[in-house]
Write a protein that holds these residues in place. Structure first.
Motif, PDB file in Angstrom:
ATOM      1  N   GLU A  46       0.837  -1.211   0.000  1.00  0.00           N
ATOM      2  CA  GLU A  46       0.000   0.000   0.000  1.00  0.00           C
ATOM      3  C   GLU A  46       0.867   1.255   0.000  1.00  0.00           C
ATOM      4  O   GLU A  46       0.562   2.245  -0.686  1.00  0.00           O
ATOM      5  CB  GLU A  46      -0.929  -0.006   1.212  1.00  0.00           C
ATOM      6  CG  GLU A  46      -2.043  -1.039   1.111  1.00  0.00           C
ATOM      7  CD  GLU A  46      -2.868  -1.134   2.382  1.00  0.00           C
ATOM      8  OE1 GLU A  46      -4.083  -1.351   2.279  1.00  0.00           O
ATOM      9  OE2 GLU A  46      -2.279  -0.983   3.488  1.00  0.00           O
ATOM     10  N   GLN A  47       1.962   1.217   0.754  1.00  0.00           N
ATOM     11  CA  GLN A  47       2.868   2.359   0.776  1.00  0.00           C
ATOM     12  C   GLN A  47       3.521   2.565  -0.587  1.00  0.00           C
ATOM     13  O   GLN A  47       3.718   3.701  -1.034  1.00  0.00           O
ATOM     14  CB  GLN A  47       3.940   2.142   1.849  1.00  0.00           C
ATOM     15  CG  GLN A  47       3.414   2.154   3.275  1.00  0.00           C
ATOM     16  CD  GLN A  47       4.489   1.819   4.284  1.00  0.00           C
ATOM     17  OE1 GLN A  47       5.675   2.016   4.048  1.00  0.00           O
ATOM     18  NE2 GLN A  47       4.064   1.310   5.440  1.00  0.00           N
ATOM     19  N   GLY A  50       0.819   3.897  -2.925  1.00  0.00           N
ATOM     20  CA  GLY A  50       0.330   5.191  -2.458  1.00  0.00           C
ATOM     21  C   GLY A  50      -1.171   5.260  -2.272  1.00  0.00           C
ATOM     22  O   GLY A  50      -1.745   6.356  -2.336  1.00  0.00           O
ATOM     23  N   VAL A  51      -1.814   4.135  -2.009  1.00  0.00           N
ATOM     24  CA  VAL A  51      -3.261   4.129  -1.800  1.00  0.00           C
ATOM     25  C   VAL A  51      -3.617   2.979  -0.865  1.00  0.00           C
ATOM     26  O   VAL A  51      -2.973   1.923  -0.887  1.00  0.00           O
ATOM     27  CB  VAL A  51      -4.020   3.990  -3.146  1.00  0.00           C
ATOM     28  CG1 VAL A  51      -3.750   2.654  -3.805  1.00  0.00           C
ATOM     29  CG2 VAL A  51      -5.522   4.203  -2.951  1.00  0.00           C
ATOM     30  N   LYS A  52      -4.649   3.188  -0.058  1.00  0.00           N
ATOM     31  CA  LYS A  52      -5.081   2.150   0.879  1.00  0.00           C
ATOM     32  C   LYS A  52      -5.945   1.145   0.129  1.00  0.00           C
ATOM     33  O   LYS A  52      -6.899   1.511  -0.559  1.00  0.00           O
ATOM     34  CB  LYS A  52      -5.849   2.775   2.039  1.00  0.00           C
ATOM     35  CG  LYS A  52      -6.078   1.837   3.209  1.00  0.00           C
ATOM     36  CD  LYS A  52      -6.650   2.598   4.377  1.00  0.00           C
ATOM     37  CE  LYS A  52      -6.818   1.712   5.600  1.00  0.00           C
ATOM     38  NZ  LYS A  52      -5.534   1.161   6.066  1.00  0.00           N
ATOM     39  N   LEU A  53      -5.641  -0.135   0.259  1.00  0.00           N
ATOM     40  CA  LEU A  53      -6.370  -1.197  -0.430  1.00  0.00           C
ATOM     41  C   LEU A  53      -7.290  -1.976   0.499  1.00  0.00           C
ATOM     42  O   LEU A  53      -8.303  -2.524   0.044  1.00  0.00           O
ATOM     43  CB  LEU A  53      -5.375  -2.184  -1.083  1.00  0.00           C
ATOM     44  CG  LEU A  53      -4.405  -1.589  -2.101  1.00  0.00           C
ATOM     45  CD1 LEU A  53      -3.392  -2.644  -2.526  1.00  0.00           C
ATOM     46  CD2 LEU A  53      -5.160  -1.055  -3.312  1.00  0.00           C
ATOM     47  N   THR A  64     -11.215  -1.519   0.249  1.00  0.00           N
ATOM     48  CA  THR A  64     -11.571  -0.135  -0.037  1.00  0.00           C
ATOM     49  C   THR A  64     -12.054  -0.061  -1.485  1.00  0.00           C
ATOM     50  O   THR A  64     -11.999  -1.046  -2.231  1.00  0.00           O
ATOM     51  CB  THR A  64     -10.360   0.782   0.141  1.00  0.00           C
ATOM     52  OG1 THR A  64      -9.377   0.431  -0.836  1.00  0.00           O
ATOM     53  CG2 THR A  64      -9.766   0.657   1.531  1.00  0.00           C
ATOM     54  N   ALA A  66     -10.626   1.528  -3.895  1.00  0.00           N
ATOM     55  CA  ALA A  66      -9.439   1.278  -4.726  1.00  0.00           C
ATOM     56  C   ALA A  66      -9.059  -0.193  -4.691  1.00  0.00           C
ATOM     57  O   ALA A  66      -8.673  -0.794  -5.711  1.00  0.00           O
ATOM     58  CB  ALA A  66      -8.282   2.145  -4.251  1.00  0.00           C
ATOM     59  N   TYR A  70      -8.734  -2.771  -7.788  1.00  0.00           N
ATOM     60  CA  TYR A  70      -7.459  -3.492  -7.980  1.00  0.00           C
ATOM     61  C   TYR A  70      -7.678  -5.002  -7.983  1.00  0.00           C
ATOM     62  O   TYR A  70      -7.095  -5.726  -8.796  1.00  0.00           O
ATOM     63  CB  TYR A  70      -6.500  -3.073  -6.869  1.00  0.00           C
ATOM     64  CG  TYR A  70      -5.088  -3.568  -7.033  1.00  0.00           C
ATOM     65  CD1 TYR A  70      -4.336  -3.215  -8.144  1.00  0.00           C
ATOM     66  CD2 TYR A  70      -4.504  -4.363  -6.046  1.00  0.00           C
ATOM     67  CE1 TYR A  70      -3.028  -3.666  -8.279  1.00  0.00           C
ATOM     68  CE2 TYR A  70      -3.201  -4.811  -6.174  1.00  0.00           C
ATOM     69  CZ  TYR A  70      -2.470  -4.462  -7.299  1.00  0.00           C
ATOM     70  OH  TYR A  70      -1.173  -4.901  -7.429  1.00  0.00           O
TER      71      TYR A  70
END
Length: 299
Positions: A46-47, A50-53, A64, A66, A70
């Motif tokens: 996730e880091q 750059g987005v919380k999954l 989430t 995103a 994904y």
């Protein structure tokens, strides 16, 4: 491709399993990976992107928005990768597929053909493409799985597996023996017409063994060839003494066209080897080589 990108591909498979089960614990059991390791790996993922999954709670894991997008993209890719891996494992472990090989004509006719016929019956999912040639063709260029070579193999870049040995004995026609006499010792062959195998040179050194005693004889003759059936026919027609494996001489013996000579002496044994361009081979190739080795060693 960078090392981290390769890691991301691995993490993608971990993410798909967690998303399916909505549990790090259950995904960890399925994958054989500790749940804490899964959580740490996906947090790093996730880091990286750059987005919380994933939304983590003490009881469950939720995707989430995103993460859901994904997951829909990743799931078929991961399933396809596992499917490809399974197909590869089946190729390696199952006796199926097409095998390309090359072998000398005489060996193929008298030894290989009946053995491959047996293999075709035992393993109906295996097919064969056979190049019959006395030439040592390039195995990689011609996509050959293995080649049968007779005698000492000198190419150190090939992987070699010894399959057995072929025993040669001496024969001549009754017509020839009546005309020129029957040799009683190998040394007497110096005064006989000998049919030379292995090439175009009209002389050779034949090595004989009897009860642990070895004798080398320089022989020569008017005919030389790299085909034993050709030399057998010449011998049947009274042209000289020939060294042959029994299977190739058998028909001439049964028709009284040939007679054995120097029966207490055996010519030098010729090794039979399979040579391969790689040590990594499908299960079907190893299976056939095992069968050939078993049968050739029993001759």
């Amino acid at each position: 491709m960078s090392k981290r990108k390769l890691t991301l591909l691995s993490d993608m498979a971990l993410f798909v399993e967690v998303a399916r089960r909505k549990s790090f614990t259950e995904a960890g059991i399925s994958l054989g990976v500790p749940a804490a390791t899964l959580s740490r790996r996906l947090s790093l993922m996730e880091q990286e992107v750059g987005v919380k999954l994933l939304n983590r709670t003490t009881r469950k894991v939720e995707l989430t928005e995103a993460g859901s997008t994904y997951f829909k993209k990743c799931e078929p890719l991961v399933d396809g990768a596992f499917s490809a891996q399974l197909a590869l494992e089946q190729i390696v472990s199952s006796p199926s597929g097409h095998i390309r090989l090359t072998a000398p004509v005489d060996f193929a006719l008298y030894y290989l053909a009946p053995l491959l016929s047996d293999c075709a019956t035992l393993y109906p999912a295996i097919s064969f493409g056979t190049d019959l040639s006395a030439q040592n063709i390039d195995l990689i260029t011609h996509k050959i799985d293995f080649a049968i070579r007779l005698g000492t193999v000198k190419d150190q870049q090939l992987f070699i597996r010894k399959l057995g040995v072929i025993h040669f004995k001496l024969y001549a026609s009754l017509e020839y023996l009546e005309k020129f006499g029957t040799p009683l010792r190998p040394s007497e062959l110096r005064s006989h017409q000998c049919l030379i195998g292995g090439g175009t040179q009209n002389k050779d050194k034949w090595i004989f063994e009897s009860n642990g005693v070895f004798e080398e004889v320089d022989v020569q003759g008017r005919f030389a060839a790299n085909n034993l059936s050709f030399l057998r026919t010449l011998s049947e027609q009274g042209q000289g003494v020939v060294g042959l494996p029994y299977l190739i001489a058998k028909e001439g013996l049964e028709k009284n066209l040939l007679a054995p000579i120097l029966e207490n002496w055996t010519m030098q044994k010729i090794p039979v080897s399979a040579v391969m361009p790689s040590s990594l081979r499908p299960a079907s190739v190893n299976l056939i080589l095992d069968y050939l080795q078993e049968k050739l060693n029993s001759l």
